[in-house]
Structures are given as C-alpha cells and as structure tokens.
Design an enzyme around this catalytic site. Structure first.
Site, mmCIF file in Angstrom:
data_model
loop_
_atom_site.group_PDB
_atom_site.id
_atom_site.type_symbol
_atom_site.label_atom_id
_atom_site.label_comp_id
_atom_site.label_asym_id
_atom_site.label_seq_id
_atom_site.Cartn_x
_atom_site.Cartn_y
_atom_site.Cartn_z
ATOM 1 N N THR A 85 0.860 -1.194 0.000
ATOM 2 C CA THR A 85 0.000 0.000 0.000
ATOM 3 C C THR A 85 0.893 1.239 0.000
ATOM 4 O O THR A 85 1.564 1.528 0.997
ATOM 5 C CB THR A 85 -0.922 0.025 1.233
ATOM 6 O OG1 THR A 85 -1.676 -1.177 1.275
ATOM 7 C CG2 THR A 85 -1.852 1.229 1.179
ATOM 8 N N LYS A 160 -7.232 1.970 -2.991
ATOM 9 C CA LYS A 160 -6.828 1.338 -1.732
ATOM 10 C C LYS A 160 -6.790 2.367 -0.592
ATOM 11 O O LYS A 160 -7.271 2.108 0.517
ATOM 12 C CB LYS A 160 -5.449 0.688 -1.921
ATOM 13 C CG LYS A 160 -4.800 0.153 -0.663
ATOM 14 C CD LYS A 160 -5.593 -0.952 -0.024
ATOM 15 C CE LYS A 160 -5.028 -1.322 1.341
ATOM 16 N NZ LYS A 160 -5.943 -2.161 2.104
ATOM 17 N N LYS A 228 -0.198 5.345 8.443
ATOM 18 C CA LYS A 228 0.466 5.651 7.157
ATOM 19 C C LYS A 228 -0.587 5.818 6.057
ATOM 20 O O LYS A 228 -0.538 6.750 5.252
ATOM 21 C CB LYS A 228 1.441 4.505 6.836
ATOM 22 C CG LYS A 228 2.141 4.543 5.501
ATOM 23 C CD LYS A 228 1.631 3.508 4.489
ATOM 24 C CE LYS A 228 1.624 2.080 4.916
ATOM 25 N NZ LYS A 228 1.054 1.148 3.932
HETATM 26 N N1 LIG Z 1 -1.471 -6.409 7.658
HETATM 27 C C1 LIG Z 1 -2.551 -6.159 6.960
HETATM 28 O O1 LIG Z 1 -3.662 -6.474 7.398
HETATM 29 C C2 LIG Z 1 -2.494 -5.497 5.623
HETATM 30 C C3 LIG Z 1 -1.387 -4.792 5.208
HETATM 31 N N2 LIG Z 1 -1.406 -4.180 3.984
HETATM 32 C C4 LIG Z 1 -0.245 -3.449 3.502
HETATM 33 O O2 LIG Z 1 0.718 -4.425 3.119
HETATM 34 C C5 LIG Z 1 2.034 -3.973 3.400
HETATM 35 C C6 LIG Z 1 2.721 -4.952 4.336
HETATM 36 O O3 LIG Z 1 1.957 -5.042 5.519
HETATM 37 P P1 LIG Z 1 2.346 -6.085 6.679
HETATM 38 O O4 LIG Z 1 2.780 -7.370 6.100
HETATM 39 O O5 LIG Z 1 1.235 -6.046 7.641
HETATM 40 O O6 LIG Z 1 3.594 -5.318 7.300
HETATM 41 P P2 LIG Z 1 4.862 -5.825 8.101
HETATM 42 O O7 LIG Z 1 5.303 -4.615 8.849
HETATM 43 O O8 LIG Z 1 4.553 -7.078 8.826
HETATM 44 O O9 LIG Z 1 5.902 -6.204 6.957
HETATM 45 C C7 LIG Z 1 6.569 -5.195 6.261
HETATM 46 C C8 LIG Z 1 7.554 -5.808 5.290
HETATM 47 O O10 LIG Z 1 8.324 -4.753 4.700
HETATM 48 C C9 LIG Z 1 9.713 -5.040 4.889
HETATM 49 N N3 LIG Z 1 10.469 -3.802 5.000
HETATM 50 C C10 LIG Z 1 10.198 -2.731 5.774
HETATM 51 N N4 LIG Z 1 11.112 -1.759 5.594
HETATM 52 C C11 LIG Z 1 12.006 -2.241 4.684
HETATM 53 C C12 LIG Z 1 13.160 -1.705 4.062
HETATM 54 N N5 LIG Z 1 13.596 -0.475 4.355
HETATM 55 N N6 LIG Z 1 13.811 -2.474 3.169
HETATM 56 C C13 LIG Z 1 13.369 -3.712 2.877
HETATM 57 N N7 LIG Z 1 12.284 -4.275 3.411
HETATM 58 C C14 LIG Z 1 11.595 -3.545 4.304
HETATM 59 C C15 LIG Z 1 9.765 -5.867 6.143
HETATM 60 O O11 LIG Z 1 10.987 -6.560 6.203
HETATM 61 P P3 LIG Z 1 11.542 -7.127 7.608
HETATM 62 O O12 LIG Z 1 10.849 -8.432 7.811
HETATM 63 O O13 LIG Z 1 13.004 -7.235 7.397
HETATM 64 O O14 LIG Z 1 11.178 -6.100 8.657
HETATM 65 C C16 LIG Z 1 8.554 -6.761 5.924
HETATM 66 O O15 LIG Z 1 8.853 -7.799 5.014
HETATM 67 C C17 LIG Z 1 1.874 -2.552 3.945
HETATM 68 O O16 LIG Z 1 1.977 -1.650 2.880
HETATM 69 C C18 LIG Z 1 0.450 -2.564 4.512
HETATM 70 O O17 LIG Z 1 -0.094 -1.270 4.560
HETATM 71 C C19 LIG Z 1 -2.456 -4.305 3.122
HETATM 72 C C20 LIG Z 1 -3.569 -5.009 3.483
HETATM 73 C C21 LIG Z 1 -3.690 -5.621 4.787
HETATM 74 O O1 LIG Z 2 -4.667 -2.415 4.515
HETATM 75 C C1 LIG Z 2 -5.213 -3.190 5.320
HETATM 76 C C2 LIG Z 2 -6.587 -3.555 5.171
HETATM 77 C C3 LIG Z 2 -7.099 -4.458 6.233
HETATM 78 C C4 LIG Z 2 -8.452 -4.970 5.830
HETATM 79 O O2 LIG Z 2 -8.902 -4.723 4.700
HETATM 80 O O3 LIG Z 2 -9.040 -5.665 6.670
#
Ligand SMILES: NC(=O)C1=CN([C@@H]2O[C@H](COP(=O)(O)OP(=O)(O)OC[C@H]3O[C@@H](n4cnc5c(N)ncnc54)[C@H](OP(=O)(O)O)[C@@H]3O)[C@@H](O)[C@H]2O)C=CC1
Ligand SMILES: O=CCCC(=O)O
Length: 280
Positions: A85, A160, A228
């Site tokens: 996102t 989104k 964010k």
């Molecule tokens: N969780 C949710 O319910 C949802 C999340 N999203 C979106 O999806 C994305 C991921 O979310 P989520 O999985 O929850 O987040 P997490 O914080 O669990 O994971 C983030 C990921 O990004 C990586 N990362 C962060 N900073 C860096 C960097 N500087 N360089 C390389 N890798 C980096 C992390 O690596 P490392 O493991 O090394 O920290 C990790 O793999 C976000 O954009 C979020 O807004 C969308 C829908 C639902």
């Molecule tokens: O970006 C996160 C969305 C979470 C949701 O749709 O439940």
C-alpha cells in the site's frame, strides 16, 4: 502479508523464489519448497513475474530501485507486481523505473488482512499494464477472491487509500461508541451485538469489538500502517482540494496511539488514544 500470500502460491504448486530483508522470515517458506535468493535483483533476474509486498512508500522504492534492487534484474518479457500500500506518486515512480528496463508493471494493493491472506480471500485493486494483469490473473485468483482492474497506474493506489481512509474513520468512531456506552452504564458487548444486527453492521466491528472491550489488540493490521494510509489518503485529498475533516480528525487519534507505543498493535488499539490512561 507477504508470507501467507507466498505460501498459498507454494501450496498450489507454483515455482516460488523468495527474498526478505530479515532472512529468517523466509525460512518457513523455504521449508515448504520455496527457493531463496539473497537480493531483490537476483529474484527478479531468476523469475518471470515478481510480487513485492513492502511496508510503505520508502521501503517499496528502496527494494525496487535501490542498490541490488528489483529493477536491476528486470528486462523485456518480465513483470513486476507491487502489492504494497503506497501513494500513487510512489507507484508511478516505481513503474517508470521498471518500464525503462523493458519490463511490465502492475500495482495491485490488497484489501483484506492477515486471515484473508491466509485463506486466499484478498481483494486486488490493480492498475497498470493490462497484459501483465492478464498474465498474473491465475496467481491473483490463488491469493484472492476478487480483483479489479482500474486502468492507469495510480488508480489502484488511490482506491486502496480511500478504502482504508473510510476504514480508519469507522474504527475511530466505533471506539468512541464503545467507550461512551461503557461510561453511561451500558454493556459495550451488547452495543457490538446491536450494531451487528442493523444497517451499520460490518464484519470489522463483530471481529474486533469483543477483544477491544477486553483491551486486547492481537495484530492483524498494524496501527502504524493504518496511520500511514490515513496520512497518504489525506495527501491524496489535499492534491484535489477535497475536504476530509472526519478522516483528518481520525488521523490525529492514530498519531496519538503511535506516540503511546502502539505502532505494532492492531489498528483497533486506536481506542486507547481516547482513554484517560493508555495501556501498551
Ligand atoms: N497487515 C494487513 O492487514 C495489511 C497490510 N497491507 C499493507 O501491506 C504492506 C505490508 O503489511 P504487513 O505485512 O502487515 O507489514 P509488516 O510490517 O509485517 O511487513 C513489512 C515488510 O516490509 C519489509 N520492509 C520494511 N522496511 C524495509 C526496508 N527499508 N527495506 C526492505 N524491506 C523492508 C519488512 O521486512 P523485515 O521483515 O526485514 O522487517 C517486511 O517484510 C503494507 O503496505 C500494509 O499497509 C495491506 C492489506 C492488509
Ligand atoms: O490495509 C489493510 C486492510 C485491512 C483490511 O482490509 O481488513
């Protein structure tokens, strides 16, 4: 989010290669049959199509365009699908770099949280190269239950952010309702039940309400990511002079919650920002 999505691809027999900044998080996927490469560049060099799931605009840019980033391994015939996102501006920048290598680009952020990701029930909001969209449709259908193709790069990101802006405001006002009900002597659990029967019923309230009443916030969607998304959505609104006073107020609450150390809690922990005494 990236792990359960990749796991669903592996389970259905796809040939999957993974990379993550913290390598240990790849280990469960490797034990399920994924290959591993030590940089984004080596992943994109080895694969026809690469999916990227990163935290925010900065990390999405760094992994795509930084040193040993994805762009370095891209070329004609390959595709890059960014499911993070981010804002439309960042997505367009990444798209520009990917396309300059001769490859195709699709933005495809997802609606749906940890459980839908595990269950292959995500909703993909895609935009960009239509031919890449068609190529990756079988993979989107493994990881998700619906998909939308929205045209030019930036439209998927905007959709989104608008969805998450609505969600963030809904959660903030739900939090106010739970606390107000308790203060006037009503059982907040009954409020959750009443809400679930009427026109404002939403799965989110039924799912998160009972644990919020117990001040428990097991993380599905981290609060830092919701804040964010509010910030990025407000930027989008600013760019077209659209008033969004409710979302702006809700964003302030998420900022307060972050300042109380709740960044990595579920976004439902925003309720703590409305209490006199904050728990972490
Ligand atoms: N969780 C949710 O319910 C949802 C999340 N999203 C979106 O999806 C994305 C991921 O979310 P989520 O999985 O929850 O987040 P997490 O914080 O669990 O994971 C983030 C990921 O990004 C990586 N990362 C962060 N900073 C860096 C960097 N500087 N360089 C390389 N890798 C980096 C992390 O690596 P490392 O493991 O090394 O920290 C990790 O793999 C976000 O954009 C979020 O807004 C969308 C829908 C639902
Ligand atoms: O970006 C996160 C969305 C979470 C949701 O749709 O439940």
């Amino acid at each position: 989010m990236g792990s359960p999505m990749a796991l669903n691809l592996i389970k259905t027999g796809c040939d999957v290669t993974v990379w993550n900044r913290t390598k240990s998080k790849c280990d469960p996927l490797i034990s399920m049959g994924a290959k591993y490469k030590p940089s984004p560049e080596e992943v994109t060099a080895a694969c026809d199509v690469t999916f990227a799931m990163l935290a925010d605009p900065e990390s999405a840019m760094e992994v795509a365009c930084g040193k040993h980033g994805a762009v370095s391994g891209m070329g004609p015939g390959k595709g890059y699908v960014d499911v993070s996102t981010v804002d439309g501006g960042t997505s367009k920048l990444i798209s520009g770099h990917i396309k300059a290598s001769g490859a195709s680009f699709l933005e495809a952020p997802v609606s749906g949280s940890k459980k839908p990701a595990e269950d292959g029930q995500l909703i993909f909001l895609t935009a960009g190269d239509k031919s890449l969209y068609e190529t990756v449709t079988p993979f989107l259908d493994i990881m998700g239950k619906s998909r939308f193709y929205l045209g030019e790069v930036g439209n998927g990101a905007a959709m989104k952010l608008i969805v998450n802006m609505i969600m963030g405001s809904m959660m903030a006002t739900f939090s106010e309702g739970l606390l107000l009900s308790e203060k006037v002597g009503l059982d907040p659990n009954v409020l959750v039940e009443v809400v679930s029967k009427g026109a404002i019923s939403a799965p989110m309230y039924a799912l998160k309400g009972p644990s919020m009443v117990k001040s428990l916030y097991p993380t599905a969607f981290p609060l830092k990511h919701q804040q964010k998304d509010m910030r990025l959505a407000l930027g989008l609104a600013e760019s077209v002079s659209q008033p969004t006073p409710i979302s702006a107020a809700a964003n302030e609450l998420y900022k307060v919650a972050k300042s109380h150390g709740l960044s990595d809690s579920d976004f439902s922990a925003v309720i703590e920002a409305l209490k006199g005494k904050v728990q972490s």
